[in-house]
Scaffold this motif. Structure first.
Motif, PDB file in Angstrom:
ATOM      1  N   ALA A   9       2.242 -20.783 -10.696  1.00 33.49           N
ATOM      2  CA  ALA A   9       1.004 -19.982 -10.737  1.00 33.49           C
ATOM      3  C   ALA A   9       0.551 -19.534  -9.348  1.00 33.49           C
ATOM      4  N   ASP A  10       0.823 -20.330  -8.330  1.00 32.91           N
ATOM      5  CA  ASP A  10       0.304 -19.986  -6.998  1.00 32.91           C
ATOM      6  C   ASP A  10       1.053 -18.831  -6.321  1.00 32.91           C
ATOM      7  N   VAL A  11       2.112 -18.311  -6.951  1.00 35.10           N
ATOM      8  CA  VAL A  11       2.766 -17.123  -6.359  1.00 35.10           C
ATOM      9  C   VAL A  11       2.467 -15.842  -7.144  1.00 35.10           C
ATOM     10  N   THR A  12       1.693 -15.976  -8.226  1.00 28.29           N
ATOM     11  CA  THR A  12       1.371 -14.791  -9.052  1.00 28.29           C
ATOM     12  C   THR A  12       0.770 -13.680  -8.213  1.00 28.29           C
ATOM     13  N   GLU A  13      -0.184 -14.046  -7.379  1.00 32.25           N
ATOM     14  CA  GLU A  13      -0.867 -13.047  -6.571  1.00 32.25           C
ATOM     15  C   GLU A  13       0.100 -12.379  -5.590  1.00 32.25           C
ATOM     16  N   ARG A  14       0.976 -13.193  -5.007  1.00 30.35           N
ATOM     17  CA  ARG A  14       1.963 -12.643  -4.066  1.00 30.35           C
ATOM     18  C   ARG A  14       2.878 -11.641  -4.784  1.00 30.35           C
ATOM     19  N   ILE A  15       3.316 -11.990  -5.982  1.00 34.67           N
ATOM     20  CA  ILE A  15       4.206 -11.092  -6.734  1.00 34.67           C
ATOM     21  C   ILE A  15       3.487  -9.781  -7.052  1.00 34.67           C
ATOM     22  N   GLN A  16       2.230  -9.873  -7.452  1.00 33.16           N
ATOM     23  CA  GLN A  16       1.448  -8.657  -7.749  1.00 33.16           C
ATOM     24  C   GLN A  16       1.287  -7.795  -6.500  1.00 33.16           C
ATOM     25  N   ASN A  17       1.067  -8.450  -5.389  1.00 36.45           N
ATOM     26  CA  ASN A  17       0.920  -7.768  -4.116  1.00 36.45           C
ATOM     27  C   ASN A  17       2.230  -7.071  -3.716  1.00 36.45           C
ATOM     28  N   ASP A  18       3.346  -7.786  -3.894  1.00 35.25           N
ATOM     29  CA  ASP A  18       4.675  -7.197  -3.630  1.00 35.25           C
ATOM     30  C   ASP A  18       4.856  -5.934  -4.470  1.00 35.25           C
ATOM     31  N   ASN A  19       4.552  -6.042  -5.765  1.00 34.40           N
ATOM     32  CA  ASN A  19       4.742  -4.911  -6.682  1.00 34.40           C
ATOM     33  C   ASN A  19       3.899  -3.711  -6.275  1.00 34.40           C
ATOM     34  N   ARG A  20       2.677  -3.994  -5.850  1.00 39.67           N
ATOM     35  CA  ARG A  20       1.781  -2.910  -5.406  1.00 39.67           C
ATOM     36  C   ARG A  20       2.353  -2.185  -4.183  1.00 39.67           C
ATOM     37  N   LYS A  21       2.849  -2.978  -3.216  1.00 45.25           N
ATOM     38  CA  LYS A  21       3.409  -2.387  -1.985  1.00 45.25           C
ATOM     39  C   LYS A  21       4.610  -1.510  -2.308  1.00 45.25           C
ATOM     40  N   VAL A  22       5.502  -2.027  -3.143  1.00 46.72           N
ATOM     41  CA  VAL A  22       6.729  -1.293  -3.476  1.00 46.72           C
ATOM     42  C   VAL A  22       6.367  -0.006  -4.208  1.00 46.72           C
ATOM     43  N   SER A  23       5.490  -0.140  -5.188  1.00 47.39           N
ATOM     44  CA  SER A  23       5.095   1.022  -5.973  1.00 47.39           C
ATOM     45  C   SER A  23       4.416   2.065  -5.087  1.00 47.39           C
ATOM     46  N   SER A  24       3.640   1.607  -4.122  1.00 46.45           N
ATOM     47  CA  SER A  24       2.934   2.519  -3.235  1.00 46.45           C
ATOM     48  C   SER A  24       3.907   3.291  -2.331  1.00 46.45           C
ATOM     49  N   VAL A  25       4.898   2.627  -1.727  1.00 51.88           N
ATOM     50  CA  VAL A  25       5.811   3.379  -0.843  1.00 51.88           C
ATOM     51  C   VAL A  25       6.709   4.327  -1.652  1.00 51.88           C
ATOM     52  N   ARG A  26       6.913   4.012  -2.918  1.00 53.72           N
ATOM     53  CA  ARG A  26       7.748   4.892  -3.751  1.00 53.72           C
ATOM     54  C   ARG A  26       7.010   6.166  -4.191  1.00 53.72           C
ATOM     55  N   LYS A  27       5.759   6.283  -3.800  1.00 53.36           N
ATOM     56  CA  LYS A  27       5.032   7.538  -4.047  1.00 53.36           C
ATOM     57  C   LYS A  27       5.293   8.553  -2.941  1.00 53.36           C
ATOM     58  N   THR A  28       5.990   8.119  -1.893  1.00 56.80           N
ATOM     59  CA  THR A  28       6.228   8.979  -0.723  1.00 56.80           C
ATOM     60  C   THR A  28       6.937  10.275  -1.098  1.00 56.80           C
ATOM     61  N   LEU A  29       6.400  11.366  -0.637  1.00 63.06           N
ATOM     62  CA  LEU A  29       7.053  12.665  -0.853  1.00 63.06           C
ATOM     63  C   LEU A  29       7.207  13.358   0.489  1.00 63.06           C
ATOM     64  N   THR A  30       8.453  13.534   0.929  1.00 56.79           N
ATOM     65  CA  THR A  30       8.716  14.271   2.159  1.00 56.79           C
ATOM     66  C   THR A  30       9.706  15.389   1.850  1.00 56.79           C
ATOM     67  N   ALA A  31       9.852  16.309   2.787  1.00 55.13           N
ATOM     68  CA  ALA A  31      10.684  17.501   2.552  1.00 55.13           C
ATOM     69  C   ALA A  31      12.159  17.295   2.899  1.00 55.13           C
ATOM     70  N   LYS A  32      12.534  16.060   3.271  1.00 50.47           N
ATOM     71  CA  LYS A  32      13.949  15.818   3.607  1.00 50.47           C
ATOM     72  C   LYS A  32      14.851  16.202   2.431  1.00 50.47           C
ATOM     73  N   THR A  33      16.069  16.641   2.757  1.00 50.55           N
ATOM     74  CA  THR A  33      16.997  17.044   1.686  1.00 50.55           C
ATOM     75  C   THR A  33      18.307  16.252   1.758  1.00 50.55           C
ATOM     76  N   ALA A  34      18.200  15.020   2.304  1.00 46.65           N
ATOM     77  CA  ALA A  34      19.402  14.192   2.499  1.00 46.65           C
ATOM     78  C   ALA A  34      20.191  13.967   1.217  1.00 46.65           C
ATOM     79  N   ILE A  35      19.491  13.887   0.084  1.00 44.41           N
ATOM     80  CA  ILE A  35      20.164  13.506  -1.165  1.00 44.41           C
ATOM     81  C   ILE A  35      21.044  14.608  -1.740  1.00 44.41           C
ATOM     82  N   PHE A  36      21.061  15.776  -1.120  1.00 43.44           N
ATOM     83  CA  PHE A  36      21.978  16.806  -1.612  1.00 43.44           C
ATOM     84  C   PHE A  36      23.394  16.608  -1.075  1.00 43.44           C
ATOM     85  N   ALA A  37      23.550  15.661  -0.157  1.00 43.97           N
ATOM     86  CA  ALA A  37      24.898  15.249   0.261  1.00 43.97           C
ATOM     87  C   ALA A  37      25.350  14.133  -0.683  1.00 43.97           C
TER      88      ALA A  37
END
Ligand SMILES: [Zn+2]
Length: 270
Positions: free
Chosen positions: A115-143
């Motif tokens: 139970a004492d890591v529940t908050e840490r896991i939720q915090n981890d999930n929030r951070k990951v989800s937040s950085v995955r909202k990033t939108l930049t104009a890079k076009t690296a994935i077309f390679a």
């Protein structure tokens, strides 16, 4: 452009449909199946909607979207060219069947966290989800991407996971078995968004490749780069490890289009 041409996997029927329609020159690169990242090319300055939502489109008309493991199969692409002409393309994806992977010998704290890591896991999930909202104009994935580590494929995208006999979330990455300390290379050019120790995924690196596409590299032993750092495809960015919920050293490579979890193997298979 080489990788783009090499990676052309446009389904014959779709290509025919697009040609028959005559007016618009749109090509799609990618397998129309669950878990797939699709890269597209429309005329420059076209607007593209995916299921009614505007996509970010590069200046030259390139765009990208993806659908998840259990996504519905009927989707729609709307192309509006600079002269105001509009075309709706129905896209039918295929469904996939996923394996069941039973894993034993996992430390119980990773199967049923205290139970004492529940908050840490939720915090981890929030951070990951937040950085995955990033939108930049890079076009690296077309390679074409490069495989971030050498070694045997020890786990695939989509598997239903059973840890120590208990069913858990499916697996969303490609696991490559390799010894601790083996080099981890950047799959494409990018910029580091996150580099830290998370509960389940251990030492974790998230790299932005542009247009909403990120790579996540999990269970690392060491990270060689810092948040904000620009990296080139093939640069050594980390070392394979066995941190977090693992039973042995391996690299787990994930690809996201924003929050959609996609299958790296579909991009490597050619
Ligand atoms: Zn994994």
């Amino acid at each position: 452009m080489k990788g783009w041409q090499k990676g052309l996997l446009l389904s014959a029927s779709l290509f025919a449909a697009l040609n028959a329609s005559g007016a618009m020159n749109v090509t799609l690169d990618g397998k129309l199946t669950q878990g797939s990242l699709i890269r597209g090319q429309a005329p420059a300055e076209a607007k593209i909607l995916f299921n009614g939502e505007p996509l970010s489109v590069a200046e030259d008309g390139r765009f990208v979207f993806g659908i998840g493991r259990d996504a519905s199969l009927a989707h729609q692409l709307t192309i509006i060219t600079a002269d105001g002409k509009q075309q709706v393309l129905p896209l039918t994806f295929s469904s996939r069947e996923y394996d069941i992977q039973r894993i034993t010998g996992v430390a119980q704290k990773y199967v049923t966290p205290p139970a004492d890591v529940t908050e840490r896991i939720q915090n981890d999930n929030r951070k990951v989800s937040s950085v995955r909202k990033t939108l930049t104009a890079k076009t690296a994935i077309f390679a074409a991407p490069i495989r971030p580590a050498e070694g045997r494929i020890s786990g695939v995208y989509g598997s239903q996971r059973v840890f120590n006999g208990e069913p858990r979330n499916p697996h969303y990455g490609l696991d490559i078995a390799a010894p601790v300390g083996a080099p981890v290379l950047a799959p494409w050019d990018g910029e580091v968004l996150l580099a830290e120790d998370l509960y389940y995924s251990g030492l974790t690196l998230i790299i932005d490749h542009g247009m909403g596409v990120t790579s996540t590299l999990l269970h690392l032993h060491a990270i060689d780069v810092k948040v904000g750092q620009h990296i080139r495809q093939g640069d050594k960015v980390a070392e394979v490890g066995a941190t977090g919920r693992v039973t042995g050293p391996h690299l787990d490579w994930r690809i996201n289009w924003f929050q959609e979890r996609l299958d790296p193997q579909l991009l490597l298979a050619e």
